[in-house]
Design an enzyme around this catalytic site. Structure first.
Site, PDB file in Angstrom:
ATOM      1  CG  ASN A 156      -1.979   1.081   1.181  1.00 23.67           C
ATOM      2  OD1 ASN A 156      -1.904   1.986   0.354  1.00 23.67           O
ATOM      3  ND2 ASN A 156      -2.955   0.989   2.060  1.00 23.67           N
TER       4      ASN A 156
ATOM      5  CG  ASN B 233      -4.832   4.863  -3.797  1.00 21.28           C
ATOM      6  OD1 ASN B 233      -4.722   3.991  -2.950  1.00 21.28           O
ATOM      7  ND2 ASN B 233      -3.934   5.020  -4.768  1.00 21.28           N
ATOM      8  CG  ASP B 234      -6.040   2.502   1.489  1.00 22.77           C
ATOM      9  OD1 ASP B 234      -5.230   2.373   0.549  1.00 22.77           O
ATOM     10  OD2 ASP B 234      -5.700   2.484   2.689  1.00 22.77           O
TER      11      ASP B 234
ATOM     12  N   GLY C 196      -5.934  -2.518  -0.051  1.00 23.23           N
ATOM     13  CA  GLY C 196      -5.276  -1.232  -0.227  1.00 23.23           C
ATOM     14  C   GLY C 196      -3.975  -1.229  -0.996  1.00 23.23           C
TER      15      GLY C 196
ATOM     16  CG  ASP D 132      -1.309   1.846  -3.709  1.00 18.47           C
ATOM     17  OD1 ASP D 132      -0.089   1.552  -3.711  1.00 18.47           O
ATOM     18  OD2 ASP D 132      -1.818   2.605  -2.871  1.00 18.47           O
TER      19      ASP D 132
ATOM     20  CG  ASP E 104      -8.072 -14.580 -17.062  1.00 13.22           C
ATOM     21  OD1 ASP E 104      -7.459 -15.253 -16.221  1.00 13.22           O
ATOM     22  OD2 ASP E 104      -9.314 -14.520 -17.125  1.00 13.22           O
TER      23      ASP E 104
ATOM     24  CD  GLU F 104      -5.701 -18.953 -16.896  1.00 14.86           C
ATOM     25  OE1 GLU F 104      -5.658 -19.376 -15.727  1.00 14.86           O
ATOM     26  OE2 GLU F 104      -6.566 -18.153 -17.297  1.00 14.86           O
TER      27      GLU F 104
END
Length: 601
Positions: free
Chosen positions: A121, A126-127, A146, A148, A313, A342
């Site tokens: 964090n 910006n949490d 949190g 980032d 993905d 993947e």
């Protein structure tokens, strides 16, 4: 006559574009109430080659040709009965120098996989965000914790000290789900970084800071699905933008149906068109508007953020023709750009089918154009092999040997991602109950075989996690990533003895790998395991590495004469782990559950 600027336009995607692209056409989507009632013209003699309207009057798709057009501002005029109702200024920007020739990740790299919400964090401000539903709650295992972009930037030196030269971060675009939004695979806006991670500008800054340190940024891209909270789901451009059924239908996950000549059409359709989960609508890549949107979004991020690669993905859940076209559009623009898909399957032939120029795919006239796939069969072997003390016909190191015996199936064996674990699997330190010797063998294998090694954050300090306890258990917070953490494993002083043991070994191994060309693109020769001992060589014309792995619980005496064809005139080898020198013209005794990596002299 005065004009109303941007009236009725809520969104424009891509928000801007670039001059001098390989494909000179760009299809711009304008979204706003009843915008389809207008006709459109462009300034600067820009040719509009197509004006596409759908059954939804709130969308207008405008295709322009930018061939031989320099960077400029384009004014789009929206007209009703020959009267200009409003205009929109659109930027055609200048590209970075040699953007198309950018170098991507390859087998000379080591990739570090991060789940950003759980890594560090760097900006507590910006949490939580007023425009996203789920708020910060670190006490909730599956909540937003949190981590980032600033947390990644802050710890780039730590990542680099491990020998990592590339970072694959799980998706960073906005995911506005009410819960479990931290993994960010259910994206709600694919042109916007989730504000709980930072801003688009922060993401660009991450790439820039990494490039200063000769590191590469790999974006996790999702072509198969978006999130149910994606803004388009409230007002689809076309009914068939996503796959829809009379009743909710989930994919059967049986991707073998795609290449199975005996598969029923029903099974294949459900595999490809069924939703991954209820919160992830399945995108219809056979719709040309959807496919073009995904192509342009991917290219926009490469150009805008100066990216070095993609991990895609659920690659083979998408429409096969569509995903092949998507991949080719990117590699046409960037010929050196690597994309690893993947392909989570348990059979080498079925995985090799999906690599570019596969002769297996060619049997069915299919070419995915995908440069790289993930070696899930090696992962399968690694997940059990070091707990198998007795080598038998199908147990112990023979499993690893047999995996490489099928390398002939792949058209480009060096462009295979090798890994012991990732964010969807059990942590390897849980599998082996934090047995350090087994961790050493695991990482030594990943570091010295063909392909691109990938390390999952935290394994290098002994982090463990059991998927049976929920995904959050394999995605725990990195100790020291949050202010007030009792243990800061990002620093030498903050690591415990056990964490230091793991870190020091991992760092030494992968820092050495960076310097050894034989491990990057050298050939491989291996020998049938005896007594659960596996011996293999990686070599070029002027460098040879010999790896000996004793997976038994007993000392094993190795007669090196058996390996004469690779040892040749070499007489000694220095073990890069212990720094001891071995006489390889004599027998070598290996301790139980141990690995020796020799640079031959």
């Amino acid at each position: 006559m005065s004009l109303t600027i941007n009236a009725q336009i809520d969104r424009v995607e891509p928000p801007f574009w670039y001059a001098g692209m390989y494909n000179p056409e760009v299809q711009i989507m304008f979204y706003g109430k009843n915008i389809a009632q207008y006709e459109v013209t462009a300034s600067n003699s820009i040719a509009i080659t197509e004006l596409k309207k759908t059954e939804n009057p709130n969308y207008l798709f405008v295709t322009i040709n930018t061939k031989n057009v320099a960077a400029t501002e384009i004014i789009f005029s929206f007209r009703n009965k020959n009267q200009i109702a409003f205009t929109h200024k659109y930027s055609l920007k200048k590209r970075r120098e040699k953007s198309a020739e950018r170098k991507s990740f390859d087998a000379s790299d080591m990739m570090y996989l991060i789940m950003p919400d759980r890594f560090a964090n760097g900006n507590p401000k910006n949490d939580s965000n007023s425009k996203t539903v789920e708020k910060y709650n670190r006490d909730l295992p599956g909540g937003r914790h949190g981590g980032d972009i600033q947390g990644i930037i802050k710890n780039l030196d730590y990542i680099s000290s491990l020998g990592a030269t590339a970072i694959w971060s799980t998706p960073l675009c906005e995911d506005n789900d009410k819960a479990f939004s931290y993994h960010t695979y259910a994206q709600s806006d694919v042109y916007k970084i989730d504000p709980r991670y930072g801003t688009n500008e922060d993401y660009v800054r991450l790439a820039s800071e990494m490039h200063k340190k000769d590191m590469k940024l790999v974006m996790d891209y999702v072509t198969n699905h978006w999130g149910i909270e994606h803004w388009m789901m409230k007002d689809l451009p076309t009914h068939d933008w996503i796959h829809q059924f009379e009743n909710y239908t989930q994919t059967n996950h049986k991707r073998s149906t795609i290449s199975d000549i005996n598969a029923s059409k029903t099974d294949t359709e459900i595999c490809l068109d069924g939703w991954f989960v209820t919160t992830m609508p399945d995108l219809n890549q056979s719709n040309p508007l959807v496919l073009n949107y995904l192509k342009q979004n991917a290219i926009w991020w490469i150009e805008y953020a100066d990216l070095d690669g993609f991990r895609v993905d659920t690659y083979n859940y998408s429409d096969p023709a569509g995903i092949a076209s998507w991949t080719k559009a990117i590699t046409d623009e960037y010929p050196n750009f690597n994309i690893v898909g993947e392909i989570w399957m348990h059979n080498q032939a079925q995985m090799a089918y999906w690599q570019k120029d596969s002769k297996i795919g060619a049997i069915q006239n299919y070419n995915s154009n995908l440069p790289s796939v993930m070696d899930f069969t090696l992962h399968d072997a690694i997940s059990t092999v070091f707990n198998e003390d007795d080598g038998t016909w199908d147990k112990g190191m023979v499993k690893v040997y047999d995996n490489f015996a099928n390398d002939f199936l792949y058209p480009n064996i060096n462009s295979i991602m090798v890994f012991a674990e990732n964010h969807d699997t059990n942590r390897i330190n849980h599998v082996y109950q934090n047995d350090f010797r087994k961790y050493q063998m695991t990482m030594a294998l990943i570091a010295t075989v063909r392909g691109i090694p990938q390390l999952y954050y935290g394994s290098e300090i002994g982090m463990s996690g059991n998927k049976d306890n929920g995904d959050a258990d394999i995605r725990q917070d990195f100790p020291g990533g949050w202010l007030g953490d009792e243990n800061n494993a990002f620093t030498k002083e903050g690591r415990t003895f056990g964490q230091s043991q793991y870190f020091d070994f991992t760092s030494k191994l992968f820092q050495w790998r960076k310097t050894n060309e034989a491990l990057h693109f050298g050939k491989m020769t291996h020998y049938i395991p005896e007594n659960n001992v596996y011996v293999y060589f990686r070599y070029t014309d002027n460098k040879t590495v010999m790896v000996m792995m004793n997976n038994s619980n007993d000392n094993q005496t190795i007669n090196t004469a058996r390996f004469k064809e690779n040892i040749k005139e070499y007489t000694t080898g220095k073990d890069i782990l212990s720094d001891l020198t071995f006489n390889i013209s004599k027998e070598i005794i290996l301790e139980p559950k141990s690995v020796v990596i020799l640079e031959l002299k």
